[in-house]
Design an enzyme around this catalytic site. Structure first.
Site, PDB file in Angstrom:
ATOM      1  N   ASP A  27      41.284  63.345 136.557  1.00 49.13           N
ATOM      2  CA  ASP A  27      40.498  62.860 135.437  1.00 49.13           C
ATOM      3  C   ASP A  27      39.131  62.319 135.848  1.00 49.13           C
ATOM      4  O   ASP A  27      38.867  61.312 135.267  1.00 49.13           O
ATOM      5  CB  ASP A  27      41.525  61.890 134.752  1.00 49.13           C
ATOM      6  N   ASN A  35      34.529  67.943 126.543  1.00 49.34           N
ATOM      7  CA  ASN A  35      34.008  66.606 125.868  1.00 49.34           C
ATOM      8  C   ASN A  35      32.880  66.359 126.281  1.00 49.34           C
ATOM      9  O   ASN A  35      32.217  65.289 126.371  1.00 49.34           O
ATOM     10  CB  ASN A  35      35.007  65.345 125.859  1.00 49.34           C
TER      11      ASN A  35
END
Lengths: 314, 407
Positions: free
Chosen positions: B289, B58
């Protein structure tokens, strides 16, 4: 507790306040109503002090109330009211805080659409910060003025059950009423549509002293007072309510409903009202209504807080 | 520098173990180099013990072409730190409308596919992705979230959000997405990896699916194993600590944007379920993450702050603290950080290794973090456990300096 032992630098929320602190504010509010009843409504304790009114969200009533309070204590008042949000202006809250801090005000009174924004400001300024409403989170001066108004009408609040009806989910007034009235001994019954109630509270994980009763008639039976919350009209459009009409019929205050309360039980509303939706005009302006007294007391409560934060030598 | 002998390091009390593999990190390059670069992220990874780090796509532009995959790998190699492996988009531009060229992306070096952060909400398209990814021989990593249900939420929906007056994301927004993803995995027979699970019921769904023989794997993050939604209200006690810890640490100011992360920090019951899942194998891996952000996206109102916690450098001490608190055996945690993610991605064992000083105490300091992302609610916290040496490809690529004392 006395004025001399008051230790708070900011008024951000009454959630972590002791009963003594709330009582001290109410005592001082009483003294301030005396100042306001004089022919010349002015006392000197904030002479030479600057109160900055920073309203990043539109509000005339609360801003004017603070302005009157500050002026009645002889403070200089500066208004920084953002037309739109600070983000729209291309100025971040961080920029604004740095500016406000550099201006050197003694007290920053702030209204902001983001829950928690006053904590952000308080952590970055040497001024005292008073939260005049942040998002859905808190409106401590409203909680305190509601407590003062109820005390004046009912006396001791111990064992009194007060109904708060409406859009609790999005209401900073409801949260501050809970955090001010419960420490004074009152219990709170929340009522309103399940879609406008925080899910944790609807499912039983309620704050101490608080219950939820979706049926307003049942909630009002034998209650000591009712506080109706403002309903934002867009809640119906966002799928949280079938229609404003259904809301008015199910959770609106009318003559028949308020008659279920104790005979002396007052009706309150933080304003501005949507008459005909959350409250009928005859109730809003009827014999039980303390709505005008709330507005008057609001100035005195704000004077008391300004005095405690900046008006006495410490 | 000469490669130290593992036996010598062990004799001196260090824990010598296979290097960690992070199957979920955001290195922000290209497009958001003020938050992280491949070089700074790869170095932060090594400091955290991750000798391999997988970069989520992303970025701007998103990694959806072979050229971008190749560029990312070249930058990773040039960083000369952790191995950087690219994860490519499932859909072109991460728009969730049509599939990227998955076979070509795999040939170029993509190790998995994910539209992380933007779940593929079109179920038919996600079905196609699962089916087609099998030809490419790569696993699909899904961020399970029903975005219509999570809406504009900024934290877990529960008692804490009710008190703070912040819009919540209900646990059900993860659970409905996991239920759909598992149904599609069943339909297609494809490999599916569910990343950063955070709720009790979602983990229970995966447990059931595994019992039914589905080829599904899952990971949790260190922050979902250690922190709760009470941290948004200002608590600073780990999920396994009592209220005396808040008294000792002193509670923080509420609404710290560094506690804002997606999925959100959940309740104690959810944290306990994450550990239970890790212990019984329902949860295969621990992934960070790692989501670094420049301060301009974090030093703002809570509702406007970016989601994400910078996590590469605090993962190990958080997990060691959980081990010390009896939440899982050390072997389970180490396996979940190295062998399990390698297996999920189908990576060969490269023999990379790290040496850990389990007793080293250190304070999380923004100035000392290798990552450009200083956005962690652990700032100022004393943690125990640190990587001393990291060896990649037979070479010492990170040396905390303390190794000299052990040489």
């Amino acid at each position: 507790m006395t004025v001399a032992t008051w230790a708070r630098r900011h008024v951000l929320s009454t959630e972590d306040w002791s009963r003594d602190e709330i009582e001290l504010v109410l005592e001082n509010t009483s003294a301030m109503t005396e100042v306001l009843s004089r022919p010349v409504r002015r006392a000197p304790p904030l002479r030479g002090r600057t109160v900055v009114l920073f309203f990043a969200e539109a509000s005339t009533r609360t801003r004017v109330s603070f302005e009157l309070a500050a002026k009645a204590l002889s403070a200089d008042v500066v208004n920084i009211s953002a037309a739109g949000s600070s983000v729209e202006k291309g100025e971040t809250l961080l920029d604004t805080v740095r500016t406000l801090d550099a201006l050197g005000g003694d007290v920053i009174v702030m209204r902001h659409s983001a829950s928690g924004a006053p904590y952000f400001v308080a952590a970055r300024t040497t001024a005292a910060v008073i939260n005049a409403g942040d998002g859905w989170h808190a409106h401590p001066t409203q909680g305190l003025l509601d407590a003062y108004t109820l005390r004046a009408a009912l006396g001791d609040l111990a064992g009194r059950r007060i109904v708060v009806v409406g859009d609790v989910l999005h209401s900073r007034v409801a949260r501050s009423d809970i955090h001010t009235l419960v420490p004074l001994g009152a219990s709170i019954t929340l009522s309103g549509p399940p879609t406008l109630m925080p899910s944790a509270w609807r499912c039983g994980a309620l704050p101490p002293g608080v219950t939820y009763e979706p049926d307003l008639d049942r909630a009002l039976d034998g209650a000591a007072a009712v506080i109706a919350l403002r309903l934002q009209r867009e809640r119906a459009e966002s799928g949280l309510l079938p229609s404003l009409r259904e809301y008015a019929r199910t959770w609106g205050l009318n003559e028949a409903r308020v008659a279920r309360m104790r005979p002396d039980a007052p009706v309150m509303h933080p304003g501005p009202m949507n008459e005909g939706i959350e409250i009928e005009a005859s109730v809003a302006h009827g014999a039980r209504s303390l709505i005008a007294a709330q507005v008057t007391n609001g100035v005195a409560v704000r004077m008391a807080l300004l005095y405690l934060l900046a008006g006495h030598p410490s | 520098m000469a490669l130290p002998a593992r036996a010598d390091l062990e004799r001196r009390g260090l824990l010598v173990v296979p290097g960690f593999v992070d199957l979920h990190a955001h290195l922000r390059e290209p497009g958001f180099e003020d938050s992280e670069t491949i070089a700074t992220g790869a170095r932060a990874a090594l400091r955290g013990g991750f000798t391999t780090v997988c970069a989520m796509p992303n970025t701007e532009p998103p990694i959806d072409s072979a050229g971008l995959v190749a560029e990312l790998m070249a930058k990773g190699a040039a960083a000369d730190a952790a191995r950087v492996l690219p994860i490519a988009c499932i859909t072109r531009g991460r728009r969730g409308a049509d599939l990227a060229d998955l076979v070509e992306l795999a040939r170029a070096g993509a190790v998995a596919f994910s539209d992380d952060g933007s779940p593929v909400s079109d179920s038919r398209l996600f079905r196609s992705a699962l089916e087609y990814a099998q030809v490419a021989g790569r696993v699909v990593i899904e961020h399970p979230q029903d975005v219509s249900l999570s809406g504009n939420g900024v934290m877990h929906e529960g008692a804490a959000s009710a008190g703070l007056g912040l819009p919540g994301m209900p646990a059900a927004a993860e659970e409905t997405a996991v239920a759909r993803d598992l149904a599609l995995a069943r339909l297609t027979g494809a490999r599916l990896h569910l990343t950063h699970l955070s709720t009790r019921a979602a983990i229970e769904l995966v447990r059931q699916a595994k019992a039914d023989g589905l080829a599904v794997t899952a990971d949790v993050t260190p922050h979902h194993l250690a922190l709760t939604d009470e941290w948004v209200s200002g608590s600073r006690r780990f999920a396994w600590e009592g209220s005396e810890e808040d008294a000792r640490q002193g509670a923080a100011i509420p609404y710290d944007p560094n506690t804002k992360v997606n999925p959100p920090l959940r309740t104690r019951a959810d944290v306990e379920a994450c550990w239970a899942g890790l212990r019984d194998g329902t949860i295969d891996a621990i992934a960070t993450d790692h989501a670094p952000h420049a301060s301009i996206r974090k030093e703002v109102e809570y509702q406007d702050a970016a989601f994400g916690i910078s996590g590469l450098e605090t993962a190990l001490p958080l997990m060691l603290a959980g081990v010390s608190a009896g939440r899982a055996p050390l072997e389970t945690v180490l396996r979940a950080l190295s062998e399990a993610p390698r297996r999920i991605l189908g990576l060969a064992d490269t023999g990379d290794w790290i040496a850990i000083d389990r007793d080293a105490e250190w304070t999380v300091d923004a100035l000392e973090l290798g990552s450009k992302g200083k956005n962690t609610p652990l700032l100022g916290r004393r943690l125990t456990g640190r990587v001393v040496i990291a060896v990649v490809n037979g070479k010492v690529r990170y040396d905390a300096g303390a190794s000299a004392a052990f040489a």
